[in-house]
Scaffold this motif. Structure first.
Motif, PDB file in Angstrom:
ATOM      1  N   VAL A  59       0.875  -1.182   0.000  1.00  0.00           N
ATOM      2  CA  VAL A  59       0.000   0.000   0.000  1.00  0.00           C
ATOM      3  C   VAL A  59       0.910   1.230   0.000  1.00  0.00           C
ATOM      4  CG1 VAL A  59      -1.684   1.312   1.354  1.00  0.00           C
ATOM      5  CG2 VAL A  59      -1.872  -1.186   1.199  1.00  0.00           C
ATOM      6  N   TRP A  60       0.644   2.158  -0.919  1.00  0.00           N
ATOM      7  CA  TRP A  60       1.498   3.335  -1.085  1.00  0.00           C
ATOM      8  C   TRP A  60       0.997   4.515  -0.259  1.00  0.00           C
ATOM      9  CZ3 TRP A  60       2.090  -0.467  -4.507  1.00  0.00           C
ATOM     10  CH2 TRP A  60       3.325  -0.603  -5.170  1.00  0.00           C
ATOM     11  N   ASN A  61       1.917   5.216   0.344  1.00  0.00           N
ATOM     12  CA  ASN A  61       1.612   6.499   0.990  1.00  0.00           C
ATOM     13  C   ASN A  61       2.208   7.585   0.091  1.00  0.00           C
ATOM     14  OD1 ASN A  61       1.523   8.825   2.469  1.00  0.00           O
ATOM     15  ND2 ASN A  61       2.278   7.914   4.377  1.00  0.00           N
TER      16      ASN A  61
ATOM     17  N   LYS B 250       4.612  10.555   0.998  1.00  0.00           N
ATOM     18  CA  LYS B 250       6.048  10.372   1.230  1.00  0.00           C
ATOM     19  C   LYS B 250       6.806  10.108  -0.069  1.00  0.00           C
ATOM     20  CE  LYS B 250       6.106   8.169   5.811  1.00  0.00           C
ATOM     21  NZ  LYS B 250       6.488   6.897   6.442  1.00  0.00           N
ATOM     22  N   CYS B 251       6.087   9.719  -1.108  1.00  0.00           N
ATOM     23  CA  CYS B 251       6.716   9.257  -2.352  1.00  0.00           C
ATOM     24  C   CYS B 251       7.325  10.420  -3.142  1.00  0.00           C
ATOM     25  CB  CYS B 251       5.665   8.554  -3.199  1.00  0.00           C
ATOM     26  SG  CYS B 251       6.302   8.022  -4.797  1.00  0.00           S
ATOM     27  N   ILE B 252       8.567  10.221  -3.601  1.00  0.00           N
ATOM     28  CA  ILE B 252       9.230  11.257  -4.402  1.00  0.00           C
ATOM     29  C   ILE B 252       9.270  10.879  -5.889  1.00  0.00           C
ATOM     30  CG2 ILE B 252      10.631  12.162  -2.495  1.00  0.00           C
ATOM     31  CD1 ILE B 252      12.948  10.420  -3.642  1.00  0.00           C
ATOM     32  N   LYS B 253       8.509   9.850  -6.251  1.00  0.00           N
ATOM     33  CA  LYS B 253       8.345   9.431  -7.655  1.00  0.00           C
ATOM     34  C   LYS B 253       9.667   9.030  -8.316  1.00  0.00           C
ATOM     35  CE  LYS B 253       4.311  12.461  -8.190  1.00  0.00           C
ATOM     36  NZ  LYS B 253       3.706  13.579  -8.895  1.00  0.00           N
ATOM     37  N   CYS B 254      10.547   8.415  -7.540  1.00  0.00           N
ATOM     38  CA  CYS B 254      11.853   8.040  -8.094  1.00  0.00           C
ATOM     39  C   CYS B 254      11.777   6.784  -8.962  1.00  0.00           C
ATOM     40  CB  CYS B 254      12.852   7.819  -6.965  1.00  0.00           C
ATOM     41  SG  CYS B 254      12.443   6.380  -5.940  1.00  0.00           S
ATOM     42  N   GLY B 255      10.770   5.942  -8.724  1.00  0.00           N
ATOM     43  CA  GLY B 255      10.600   4.733  -9.546  1.00  0.00           C
ATOM     44  C   GLY B 255      11.453   3.547  -9.125  1.00  0.00           C
ATOM     45  N   ILE B 256      12.190   3.683  -8.009  1.00  0.00           N
ATOM     46  CA  ILE B 256      13.057   2.576  -7.564  1.00  0.00           C
ATOM     47  C   ILE B 256      12.225   1.309  -7.297  1.00  0.00           C
ATOM     48  CG2 ILE B 256      14.500   1.779  -5.607  1.00  0.00           C
ATOM     49  CD1 ILE B 256      16.021   3.623  -7.406  1.00  0.00           C
ATOM     50  N   CYS B 257      11.054   1.490  -6.701  1.00  0.00           N
ATOM     51  CA  CYS B 257      10.217   0.319  -6.367  1.00  0.00           C
ATOM     52  C   CYS B 257       9.909  -0.489  -7.624  1.00  0.00           C
ATOM     53  CB  CYS B 257       8.923   0.751  -5.672  1.00  0.00           C
ATOM     54  SG  CYS B 257       8.031   2.045  -6.547  1.00  0.00           S
ATOM     55  N   SER B 258       9.604   0.197  -8.715  1.00  0.00           N
ATOM     56  CA  SER B 258       9.239  -0.530  -9.937  1.00  0.00           C
ATOM     57  C   SER B 258      10.440  -1.257 -10.532  1.00  0.00           C
ATOM     58  CB  SER B 258       8.606   0.404 -10.961  1.00  0.00           C
ATOM     59  OG  SER B 258       9.576   1.284 -11.468  1.00  0.00           O
TER      60      SER B 258
ATOM     61  N   TYR C 231       2.542   8.882  -9.553  1.00  0.00           N
ATOM     62  CA  TYR C 231       2.785   7.943  -8.445  1.00  0.00           C
ATOM     63  C   TYR C 231       2.742   6.508  -8.962  1.00  0.00           C
ATOM     64  CZ  TYR C 231       2.227  12.001  -5.438  1.00  0.00           C
ATOM     65  OH  TYR C 231       2.383  13.227  -4.855  1.00  0.00           O
ATOM     66  N   PHE C 232       3.230   5.590  -8.116  1.00  0.00           N
ATOM     67  CA  PHE C 232       3.378   4.200  -8.569  1.00  0.00           C
ATOM     68  C   PHE C 232       2.358   3.287  -7.882  1.00  0.00           C
ATOM     69  CE2 PHE C 232       7.161   6.226  -9.891  1.00  0.00           C
ATOM     70  CZ  PHE C 232       7.650   5.498 -10.966  1.00  0.00           C
ATOM     71  N   ARG C 233       1.963   2.258  -8.595  1.00  0.00           N
ATOM     72  CA  ARG C 233       1.047   1.249  -8.046  1.00  0.00           C
ATOM     73  C   ARG C 233       1.397  -0.117  -8.624  1.00  0.00           C
ATOM     74  NH1 ARG C 233       0.207   4.824  -5.215  1.00  0.00           N
ATOM     75  NH2 ARG C 233      -1.760   5.838  -4.653  1.00  0.00           N
TER      76      ARG C 233
ATOM     77  N   CYS D 290      12.129   0.825  -1.092  1.00  0.00           N
ATOM     78  CA  CYS D 290      11.705   2.237  -1.120  1.00  0.00           C
ATOM     79  C   CYS D 290      12.442   3.006  -0.020  1.00  0.00           C
ATOM     80  CB  CYS D 290      10.189   2.341  -0.909  1.00  0.00           C
ATOM     81  SG  CYS D 290       9.683   4.053  -0.713  1.00  0.00           S
ATOM     82  N   TRP D 291      13.250   3.980  -0.417  1.00  0.00           N
ATOM     83  CA  TRP D 291      14.083   4.666   0.571  1.00  0.00           C
ATOM     84  C   TRP D 291      13.348   5.745   1.344  1.00  0.00           C
ATOM     85  CZ3 TRP D 291      18.218   6.952  -3.293  1.00  0.00           C
ATOM     86  CH2 TRP D 291      17.539   7.594  -4.343  1.00  0.00           C
ATOM     87  N   THR D 292      12.107   6.036   0.962  1.00  0.00           N
ATOM     88  CA  THR D 292      11.341   7.022   1.742  1.00  0.00           C
ATOM     89  C   THR D 292      10.259   6.343   2.596  1.00  0.00           C
ATOM     90  OG1 THR D 292       9.712   7.305  -0.016  1.00  0.00           O
ATOM     91  CG2 THR D 292      11.649   8.748  -0.090  1.00  0.00           C
ATOM     92  N   GLN D 293      10.313   5.033   2.660  1.00  0.00           N
ATOM     93  CA  GLN D 293       9.317   4.242   3.417  1.00  0.00           C
ATOM     94  C   GLN D 293       7.873   4.617   3.037  1.00  0.00           C
ATOM     95  OE1 GLN D 293      11.994   5.466   5.882  1.00  0.00           O
ATOM     96  NE2 GLN D 293      12.980   3.660   5.016  1.00  0.00           N
ATOM     97  N   SER D 294       7.671   4.751   1.740  1.00  0.00           N
ATOM     98  CA  SER D 294       6.334   5.104   1.260  1.00  0.00           C
ATOM     99  C   SER D 294       5.426   3.875   1.135  1.00  0.00           C
ATOM    100  CB  SER D 294       6.412   5.742  -0.128  1.00  0.00           C
ATOM    101  OG  SER D 294       7.267   6.831  -0.111  1.00  0.00           O
ATOM    102  N   ILE D 295       6.032   2.693   1.211  1.00  0.00           N
ATOM    103  CA  ILE D 295       5.241   1.481   0.953  1.00  0.00           C
ATOM    104  C   ILE D 295       5.156   0.646   2.224  1.00  0.00           C
ATOM    105  CG2 ILE D 295       5.031  -0.584  -0.486  1.00  0.00           C
ATOM    106  CD1 ILE D 295       6.835   0.812  -2.547  1.00  0.00           C
TER     107      ILE D 295
HETATM  108  S1  SF4 Z   1      10.631   3.788  -4.328  1.00  0.00           S
HETATM  109 FE1  SF4 Z   1       9.335   4.777  -2.854  1.00  0.00          FE
HETATM  110  S2  SF4 Z   1       9.664   6.949  -3.240  1.00  0.00           S
HETATM  111 FE2  SF4 Z   1      10.401   5.874  -5.032  1.00  0.00          FE
HETATM  112  S3  SF4 Z   1       8.648   5.827  -6.412  1.00  0.00           S
HETATM  113 FE3  SF4 Z   1       8.588   3.931  -5.256  1.00  0.00          FE
HETATM  114  S4  SF4 Z   1       7.242   4.432  -3.550  1.00  0.00           S
HETATM  115 FE4  SF4 Z   1       7.865   6.381  -4.416  1.00  0.00          FE
END
Ligand code: SF4
Ligand code: SF4
Length: 294
Positions: free
Chosen positions: A237-239, A242-250, A265-267, A283-288
């Motif tokens: 589940v994404w918050n 906190k997300c900076i849209k970096c795309g690392i999670c994907s 944002y990512f899903r 995720c380095w911003t703990q958005s997930i």
């Molecule tokens: S890694 Fe975290 S901060 Fe980066 S896009 Fe994914 S959810 Fe957002």
């Protein structure tokens, strides 16, 4: 070659539900009754939630030399209700054989999905296990349904094996088994309908260079065959605050099922997300946050 007196059982479950333990307990109980018996599993992907097979062979008369998988079972036991529409559980089931299913559905409703000369037994093993074992692990509960319908082993033989295997927890497991024995509903499948199993076609694979980036490929290859989303025990589940849209999670998702939405944002595609939690880890911003499946 299999002898006529040998009874073959195929167990369908998911990793973590105890199909392998069911087969083991069945074989040990049969051996306790001076029969010959085998139990062995067949794993696909070895992770919790993935479909799993386990097998038994039991003979009152002869040592069993066959070691191959059971492909023409006398009895099929389905531990997970969801597998009924996902896998052709009656594949190879012999005429006159037993199909024993854990389900909350009525026997009339369930039997309308099958056509064949089989006997059907239904028990709400998940509710029994949750009530008496406090966990949805239905292996010992389904043994009660197996014993009631087929008599392939005796409940007293199982009792001893439960005591050896579960110690102090044997009592509750035996209680669950007895409750399933008492509540299993039995019917024959006579009329039947068309079984609603999803069918998958494996088409030609596309070249890697033709694949879109950051997507689940559903139109080519066999991805559809492994809809890993129905294995998962948890989902991300994404918050977005906190997300900076970096795309690392994907980038780190092993299923390649996280994509960027129109808002940036990512899903995850829940149909393919297998709940591994790597995205939350990376995720380095703990958005997930990983949340347990209901
Ligand atoms: S890694 Fe975290 S901060 Fe980066 S896009 Fe994914 S959810 Fe957002
Ligand atoms: S939990 Fe995250 S990384 Fe794992 S499959 Fe699902 S979306 Fe991908």
């Amino acid at each position: 070659m299999k002898r006529e007196d040998t009874i073959e059982i195929r167990w369908h479950g998911r990793g973590g539900q105890g199909a392998v333990t069911s087969a083991e307990l069945t074989a040990l109980s049969a051996i306790h009754e001076n029969k010959f018996a085998q139990a062995f599993p067949s794993f696909g992907p070895e992770r919790r939630g993935a479909p799993v097979l386990a097998f038994n062979r039991i003979s009152a008369e002869h040592a069993i030399r066959v070691r191959s998988s059971v492909i023409k079972p006398d009895i099929v036991v389905v531990l997970d209700p969801g597998l009924v529409t996902l896998i052709n559980v009656v594949d190879g089931l012999k005429p006159g054989g037993w199909l024993i299913v854990n389900s909350t559905r009525s026997i009339d409703d369930l039997q309308s999905e099958f056509s064949g000369d089989w006997k059907l037994a239904v028990v709400d093993a998940s509710s029994i296990a949750r009530e008496l074992l406090r966990v949805n692990i239905v292996n010992t509960t389904m043994l009660g349904a197996l014993i009631k319908t087929t008599g392939v082993i005796k409940i007293d033989s199982l009792k001893e094996q439960l005591e050896v295997k579960f110690g102090a927890r044997a009592k509750a497991n035996l209680e669950a088994c007895r409750k399933a024995f008492d509540t299993t509903v039995i019917s024959s499948i006579t009329t039947g309908g068309q079984k609603k199993v999803r069918t998958f076609a494996v088409e030609n694979l596309a070249k890697w260079s033709e694949l879109p980036v950051g997507c689940v490929v559903t139109d080519v290859g066999n991805t559809k065959q492994f809809c890993t989303g129905d294995w998962k025990a948890q989902h991300p589940v994404w918050n977005d605050s906190k997300c900076i849209k970096c795309g690392i999670c994907s980038l780190f998702c092993p299923e390649f099922c996280i994509s960027q939405q129109k808002d940036g944002y990512f899903r995850a595609n829940e149909f393919y997300c297998k709940g591994c939690g790597i995205c939350a880890q990376e995720c380095w911003t703990q958005s997930i946050t990983m949340v347990e499946e209901a």
